[in-house]
Design a protein around this motif. Structure first.
Motif, short mmCIF file in Angstrom:
data_model
loop_
_atom_site.label_atom_id
_atom_site.label_comp_id
_atom_site.label_asym_id
_atom_site.label_seq_id
_atom_site.Cartn_x
_atom_site.Cartn_y
_atom_site.Cartn_z
N ASN A 275 0.82 -1.22 0.00
CA ASN A 275 0.00 0.00 0.00
C ASN A 275 0.85 1.26 0.00
O ASN A 275 0.44 2.28 -0.53
N GLN A 276 2.02 1.18 0.62
CA GLN A 276 2.89 2.37 0.67
C GLN A 276 4.35 1.95 0.65
O GLN A 276 4.76 1.03 1.36
N VAL A 277 5.10 2.63 -0.19
CA VAL A 277 6.56 2.51 -0.20
C VAL A 277 7.10 3.94 -0.16
O VAL A 277 6.74 4.77 -1.00
N ALA A 278 7.94 4.24 0.82
CA ALA A 278 8.45 5.60 0.97
C ALA A 278 9.92 5.56 1.31
O ALA A 278 10.41 4.64 2.00
N PHE A 279 10.62 6.55 0.83
CA PHE A 279 12.04 6.71 1.11
C PHE A 279 12.35 8.19 1.23
O PHE A 279 11.87 9.00 0.44
N GLN A 280 13.14 8.54 2.22
CA GLN A 280 13.53 9.93 2.42
C GLN A 280 15.01 10.01 2.72
O GLN A 280 15.54 9.25 3.55
N THR A 281 15.69 10.90 2.05
CA THR A 281 17.09 11.15 2.34
C THR A 281 17.26 12.64 2.62
O THR A 281 16.67 13.48 1.94
N GLU A 282 18.03 12.96 3.64
CA GLU A 282 18.17 14.35 4.07
C GLU A 282 19.59 14.61 4.53
O GLU A 282 20.17 13.84 5.31
N LEU A 283 20.16 15.69 4.06
CA LEU A 283 21.48 16.15 4.47
C LEU A 283 21.30 17.34 5.41
O LEU A 283 20.55 18.28 5.10
N ILE A 284 21.98 17.30 6.56
CA ILE A 284 21.86 18.36 7.56
C ILE A 284 23.26 18.87 7.88
O ILE A 284 24.13 18.11 8.33
N ARG A 285 23.47 20.14 7.64
CA ARG A 285 24.77 20.76 7.85
C ARG A 285 24.63 21.90 8.85
O ARG A 285 23.82 22.81 8.66
N THR A 286 25.37 21.82 9.96
CA THR A 286 25.37 22.90 10.95
C THR A 286 26.79 23.42 11.09
O THR A 286 27.76 22.65 11.08
N TYR A 287 26.90 24.73 11.23
CA TYR A 287 28.22 25.36 11.30
C TYR A 287 28.13 26.55 12.24
O TYR A 287 27.19 27.36 12.17
N GLN A 288 29.11 26.62 13.14
CA GLN A 288 29.19 27.77 14.04
C GLN A 288 30.63 28.24 14.13
O GLN A 288 31.55 27.44 14.35
N GLU A 289 30.79 29.52 13.97
CA GLU A 289 32.12 30.15 14.06
C GLU A 289 32.05 31.29 15.07
O GLU A 289 31.22 32.18 14.94
N ARG A 290 32.92 31.25 16.07
CA ARG A 290 32.91 32.27 17.11
C ARG A 290 34.33 32.81 17.30
O ARG A 290 35.28 32.05 17.49
N LYS A 291 34.42 34.12 17.27
CA LYS A 291 35.69 34.80 17.51
C LYS A 291 35.47 35.85 18.59
O LYS A 291 34.72 36.81 18.41
#
Length: 332
Positions: free
Chosen positions: A166-182
């Motif tokens: 009844n259902q076939v599902a696929f999900q792909t997700e790229l998550i990029r987090t970046y923090q720079e502190r000076k």
């Protein structure tokens, strides 16, 4: 403090530019800035900021005092959610492009104040989803067998099954987090502080299968895999930690090449989980003398795998692998 701020945002349905409402492209854009000017000069708290600016020896010194004293924040965001082709007519097929949708989001915050020279927080997400839903027809091979028309043989005559899920599902997700502190050294402005950088790059993949094997037997399965895309700590001969295409184009090219190489191997798996359920409705109520009884059974299972920590051994110059963690359970 004197606070000034403004916000601007808009939501657009770019699909309206296409005929027959064929395309769904919801776009969100946001931008905001805030400026907070203190009443007194934070580097000399007994002097009002306006007086410190008036007493500045040059326009460059005035701008520097205002820049350091001001608490400034800028936010930018862009979202494209569930971009897809709308289904206008017809029965869904597993190969239809309408089963596919994509999403993308970008948000960035830049801020500075008396103690912080630069703070950049950036989040980027991009995903692709395939979702096929249908209502398959149940096959009843014994429905027209005459000698099974007896009510007590209904349990056999009503035997049925379905060819596909009844259902076939696929999900792909790229998550990029970046923090720079000076940070800023207000006691010794000539001392340049080394910026600290925190960055993560994850690749999530989700799988779903729902299948009514018969009208009374249902099976569903869900799995999730999380992988880490390794990034180099430092880049180039100058050991740059900052990832920025404009400020450090050569180091950025090196970072990009490393990321692509790691993505080709689907990253380093850090977690995998799955769960399934098998539910059976016992057709005992199809026997006339038991038509007042309902009965069902359910079997469920769970599995989880987590990658163990790897600790560097500085004495031996190797890595200590503490092993992985596996958990599983089942219920009936």
């Amino acid at each position: 403090d004197n606070l000034y701020q403004y916000d601007a945002n808009t939501t657009l349905q770019l699909g309206q530019f296409f005929p027959q409402n064929r395309v769904n492209i919801p776009l969100f854009l946001g931008y905001s800035e805030s400026f907070a000017n203190p009443q007194y000069n934070p580097m000399d708290p007994d002097v009002p900021l306006t007086r410190a600016l008036d007493n500045a020896g040059s326009s460059a010194e005035r701008d520097s005092i205002k820049h350091i004293s001001q608490d400034y924040t800028r936010r930018k965001s862009l979202n494209l959610t569930n971009v897809r082709l709308n289904r206008l007519e017809g029965t869904p097929k597993f190969y239809d492009i309408e089963n596919v949708s994509v999403s993308y989001s970008f948000s960035e915050q830049f801020s500075r104040n008396i103690k912080t020279d630069t703070l950049i927080q950036r989040n980027v997400r991009g995903g692709l989803t395939y979702n096929y839903n249908t209502q398959p027809r149940n096959v009843r091979p014994l429905q027209n067998v005459q000698w099974l028309s007896n009510p007590y043989l209904r349990i056999i005559r009503d035997f049925n099954f379905s060819y596909y899920p009844n259902q076939v599902a696929f999900q792909t997700e790229l998550i990029r987090t970046y923090q720079e502190r000076k940070l800023r050294n207000i006691h010794n402005p000539s001392l340049i502080m080394t910026p600290s950088v925190a960055k993560d790059f994850y690749w999530n993949r989700n799988y779903t299968l729902n299948w009514n094997l018969t009208q009374g037997l249902r099976f569903d399965f869900n799995a999730r895999n999380t992988a880490l895309i390794d990034e180099p700590d430092v880049l180039g001969p100058n050991e740059i930690r900052i990832v920025d295409r404009r400020r450090y184009p050569d180091e950025y090219s090196m970072w990009r090449d490393t990321i692509w190489d790691n993505m080709k191997s689907f990253g380093k798996n850090t977690q995998y989980t799955h769960q399934f359920n098998l539910t059976y409705t016992v057709p005992i109520n199809k026997i006339p003398i038991f038509n007042w009884i309902t009965s069902s059974a359910r079997y469920s299972g769970n599995y989880m795998w987590n990658a163990g920590k790897r600790i560097p051994d500085t004495d031996q110059g190797t890595v200590i692998d503490q092993g992985n963690i596996i958990q599983n359970s089942n219920t009936m």
